[in-house]
Motif scaffolding. Structure first.
Motif, PDB file in Angstrom:
ATOM      1  N   GLY A 112     -18.820  62.005  18.837  1.00 50.83           N
ATOM      2  CA  GLY A 112     -19.000  63.064  19.817  1.00 50.83           C
ATOM      3  C   GLY A 112     -17.925  63.106  20.893  1.00 50.83           C
ATOM      4  O   GLY A 112     -17.199  62.137  21.138  1.00 50.83           O
ATOM      5  N   GLU A 113     -17.846  64.249  21.545  1.00 50.00           N
ATOM      6  CA  GLU A 113     -16.819  64.494  22.566  1.00 50.00           C
ATOM      7  C   GLU A 113     -17.014  63.632  23.800  1.00 50.00           C
ATOM      8  O   GLU A 113     -16.031  63.196  24.410  1.00 50.00           O
ATOM      9  CB  GLU A 113     -16.816  65.979  22.949  1.00 50.00           C
ATOM     10  CG  GLU A 113     -15.793  66.338  24.013  1.00 50.00           C
ATOM     11  CD  GLU A 113     -14.384  65.915  23.660  1.00 50.00           C
ATOM     12  OE1 GLU A 113     -13.706  65.330  24.549  1.00 50.00           O
ATOM     13  OE2 GLU A 113     -13.940  66.154  22.514  1.00 50.00           O
ATOM     14  N   ARG A 114     -18.253  63.371  24.192  1.00 47.84           N
ATOM     15  CA  ARG A 114     -18.474  62.572  25.404  1.00 47.84           C
ATOM     16  C   ARG A 114     -17.942  61.153  25.219  1.00 47.84           C
ATOM     17  O   ARG A 114     -17.302  60.592  26.118  1.00 47.84           O
ATOM     18  CB  ARG A 114     -19.960  62.544  25.746  1.00 47.84           C
ATOM     19  CG  ARG A 114     -20.259  61.806  27.049  1.00 47.84           C
ATOM     20  CD  ARG A 114     -21.678  62.078  27.522  1.00 47.84           C
ATOM     21  NE  ARG A 114     -21.970  61.342  28.727  1.00 47.84           N
ATOM     22  CZ  ARG A 114     -22.485  60.117  28.748  1.00 47.84           C
ATOM     23  NH1 ARG A 114     -22.757  59.498  27.615  1.00 47.84           N
ATOM     24  NH2 ARG A 114     -22.734  59.505  29.890  1.00 47.84           N
ATOM     25  N   THR A 115     -18.200  60.557  24.068  1.00 51.44           N
ATOM     26  CA  THR A 115     -17.683  59.216  23.795  1.00 51.44           C
ATOM     27  C   THR A 115     -16.158  59.255  23.719  1.00 51.44           C
ATOM     28  O   THR A 115     -15.479  58.348  24.215  1.00 51.44           O
ATOM     29  CB  THR A 115     -18.264  58.678  22.476  1.00 51.44           C
ATOM     30  OG1 THR A 115     -19.689  58.602  22.592  1.00 51.44           O
ATOM     31  CG2 THR A 115     -17.720  57.297  22.147  1.00 51.44           C
ATOM     32  N   ALA A 116     -15.608  60.311  23.127  1.00 55.96           N
ATOM     33  CA  ALA A 116     -14.159  60.465  23.052  1.00 55.96           C
ATOM     34  C   ALA A 116     -13.544  60.575  24.438  1.00 55.96           C
ATOM     35  O   ALA A 116     -12.473  60.008  24.713  1.00 55.96           O
ATOM     36  CB  ALA A 116     -13.809  61.697  22.219  1.00 55.96           C
TER      37      ALA A 116
ATOM     38  N   ASP B 153      -6.430  42.009  14.040  1.00 56.08           N
ATOM     39  CA  ASP B 153      -7.413  41.652  13.018  1.00 56.08           C
ATOM     40  C   ASP B 153      -8.132  42.878  12.452  1.00 56.08           C
ATOM     41  O   ASP B 153      -8.932  42.749  11.517  1.00 56.08           O
ATOM     42  CB  ASP B 153      -8.467  40.697  13.596  1.00 56.08           C
ATOM     43  CG  ASP B 153      -7.886  39.331  13.943  1.00 56.08           C
ATOM     44  OD1 ASP B 153      -6.847  38.981  13.369  1.00 56.08           O
ATOM     45  OD2 ASP B 153      -8.490  38.648  14.789  1.00 56.08           O
ATOM     46  N   TYR B 154      -7.840  44.068  13.020  1.00 54.05           N
ATOM     47  CA  TYR B 154      -8.580  45.269  12.629  1.00 54.05           C
ATOM     48  C   TYR B 154      -7.621  46.442  12.389  1.00 54.05           C
ATOM     49  O   TYR B 154      -6.523  46.499  12.931  1.00 54.05           O
ATOM     50  CB  TYR B 154      -9.599  45.643  13.714  1.00 54.05           C
ATOM     51  CG  TYR B 154     -10.483  44.492  14.114  1.00 54.05           C
ATOM     52  CD1 TYR B 154     -11.588  44.137  13.350  1.00 54.05           C
ATOM     53  CD2 TYR B 154     -10.193  43.730  15.249  1.00 54.05           C
ATOM     54  CE1 TYR B 154     -12.383  43.058  13.692  1.00 54.05           C
ATOM     55  CE2 TYR B 154     -10.987  42.651  15.606  1.00 54.05           C
ATOM     56  CZ  TYR B 154     -12.077  42.315  14.835  1.00 54.05           C
ATOM     57  OH  TYR B 154     -12.858  41.235  15.171  1.00 54.05           O
ATOM     58  N   ASP B 155      -8.098  47.383  11.579  1.00 58.18           N
ATOM     59  CA  ASP B 155      -7.329  48.606  11.304  1.00 58.18           C
ATOM     60  C   ASP B 155      -7.754  49.763  12.199  1.00 58.18           C
ATOM     61  O   ASP B 155      -6.970  50.676  12.452  1.00 58.18           O
ATOM     62  CB  ASP B 155      -7.528  49.039   9.840  1.00 58.18           C
ATOM     63  CG  ASP B 155      -7.112  47.970   8.856  1.00 58.18           C
ATOM     64  OD1 ASP B 155      -6.089  47.305   9.100  1.00 58.18           O
ATOM     65  OD2 ASP B 155      -7.819  47.796   7.842  1.00 58.18           O
ATOM     66  N   ALA B 156      -9.005  49.738  12.637  1.00 51.89           N
ATOM     67  CA  ALA B 156      -9.537  50.856  13.421  1.00 51.89           C
ATOM     68  C   ALA B 156     -10.733  50.396  14.234  1.00 51.89           C
ATOM     69  O   ALA B 156     -11.308  49.325  13.984  1.00 51.89           O
ATOM     70  CB  ALA B 156      -9.933  52.018  12.509  1.00 51.89           C
ATOM     71  N   LEU B 157     -11.092  51.239  15.197  1.00 54.93           N
ATOM     72  CA  LEU B 157     -12.207  50.947  16.091  1.00 54.93           C
ATOM     73  C   LEU B 157     -13.266  52.033  15.941  1.00 54.93           C
ATOM     74  O   LEU B 157     -12.952  53.220  15.836  1.00 54.93           O
ATOM     75  CB  LEU B 157     -11.699  50.921  17.535  1.00 54.93           C
ATOM     76  CG  LEU B 157     -12.643  50.408  18.615  1.00 54.93           C
ATOM     77  CD1 LEU B 157     -12.863  48.914  18.444  1.00 54.93           C
ATOM     78  CD2 LEU B 157     -12.051  50.698  19.995  1.00 54.93           C
ATOM     79  N   LEU B 158     -14.537  51.632  15.928  1.00 52.77           N
ATOM     80  CA  LEU B 158     -15.657  52.572  15.860  1.00 52.77           C
ATOM     81  C   LEU B 158     -16.429  52.521  17.169  1.00 52.77           C
ATOM     82  O   LEU B 158     -16.864  51.449  17.615  1.00 52.77           O
ATOM     83  CB  LEU B 158     -16.581  52.203  14.696  1.00 52.77           C
ATOM     84  CG  LEU B 158     -17.902  52.983  14.582  1.00 52.77           C
ATOM     85  CD1 LEU B 158     -17.630  54.472  14.367  1.00 52.77           C
ATOM     86  CD2 LEU B 158     -18.752  52.424  13.447  1.00 52.77           C
ATOM     87  N   LEU B 159     -16.583  53.678  17.808  1.00 49.19           N
ATOM     88  CA  LEU B 159     -17.340  53.786  19.056  1.00 49.19           C
ATOM     89  C   LEU B 159     -18.512  54.731  18.837  1.00 49.19           C
ATOM     90  O   LEU B 159     -18.317  55.920  18.590  1.00 49.19           O
ATOM     91  CB  LEU B 159     -16.450  54.317  20.184  1.00 49.19           C
ATOM     92  CG  LEU B 159     -15.270  53.434  20.594  1.00 49.19           C
ATOM     93  CD1 LEU B 159     -14.415  54.153  21.620  1.00 49.19           C
ATOM     94  CD2 LEU B 159     -15.774  52.104  21.160  1.00 49.19           C
ATOM     95  N   THR B 160     -19.712  54.202  18.918  1.00 49.43           N
ATOM     96  CA  THR B 160     -20.907  55.017  18.690  1.00 49.43           C
ATOM     97  C   THR B 160     -21.620  55.377  19.990  1.00 49.43           C
ATOM     98  O   THR B 160     -22.690  55.980  19.959  1.00 49.43           O
ATOM     99  CB  THR B 160     -21.881  54.293  17.748  1.00 49.43           C
ATOM    100  OG1 THR B 160     -22.136  52.969  18.264  1.00 49.43           O
ATOM    101  CG2 THR B 160     -21.307  54.184  16.350  1.00 49.43           C
TER     102      THR B 160
END
Length: 224
Positions: free
Chosen positions: A74-78, A46-53
């Motif tokens: 940011g790198e920590r979330t990555a 249902d989605y093209d991409a994911l956003l992680l904040t």
């Protein structure tokens, strides 16, 4: 001067370890505890991409989504996204709005934002961003804070709660990750200063300066 590390675990222990490496004396006392929240049925198709904040969004991401391109703040979330099994990870340099702009530039139109229960909805022209709550920060029983100390404030919600918990504020300095976090803490403190960037490392560097130099840091122009 002791350093109060108030963010939830596991981030609190990570920050405390870096603080000790700088010669500081951290006291870990999280104001909130992170708990998982069931987001309900989520279909990757249902989605093209994911956003992680946030790193917590990555830690609590449903395993069915790991095939989606992932845009992390940011790198920590990555790093947490990699641990969760994501492979196509793109790192933004800034806040959630900057990461969302990267998504738009990449041509993705249907985006899923994995977020906490207390979050600011993300909007961007031309992009459909659906927020799904996957975690919640619940208050702990933390109490009995006193100075002399420097308190690291990672969010406006933490600032407001810390301000309610401290009786005598006159010997406590506030090191805030943003102007909003500083303002939420209210007044009456020995001093307040805001980190140059909304990142934990920048906040820790500011806190170290406050621990070592106190009022001089506030007078230098960072105070609010």
């Amino acid at each position: 001067m002791k350093l109060l590390v108030l963010r939830p675990e596991p981030g609190a222990s990570e920050t405390a370890a870096r603080a000790r490496a700088l010669g500081l004396e951290p006291l870990v006392a999280p104001l909130f505890e992170i708990r998982s929240v069931d987001p309900g049925p989520v279909e990757a198709g249902d989605y093209d991409a994911l956003l992680l904040t946030s790193a917590n969004g990555a830690r609590h991401a449903p395993g069915t989504l790991t095939g989606l391109p992932c845009f992390a703040v940011g790198e920590r979330t990555a790093a947490e996204a990699r641990r969760a099994g994501f492979s196509d990870i793109r790192i933004g340099d800034g806040d959630g709005a900057a990461a969302a702009a990267m998504i738009a530039a990449a041509g993705f139109g249907r985006v899923l934002h994995l977020c906490g229960r207390d979050h600011v909805p993300m909007t961007l022209a031309g992009v459909s961003i659906e927020g799904r709550v996957v975690y919640a920060a619940e208050p702990t029983s933390a109490e009995g804070f006193e100075g002399p100390a420097v308190a690291m404030i990672h969010s406006a919600r933490a600032g407001a709660r810390f301000g309610q918990l401290v009786g005598d504020k006159s010997s406590v300095f506030i090191a805030a990750i943003s102007a909003a976090a500083s303002q939420a803490a209210g007044g009456g403190w020995a001093g307040k200063a805001v980190a140059g960037e909304p990142r934990d490392q920048a906040l820790l560097e500011l806190a170290a300066k406050l621990c070592n130099h106190g009022p001089d840091v506030v007078r230098s122009g960072n105070g609010l």
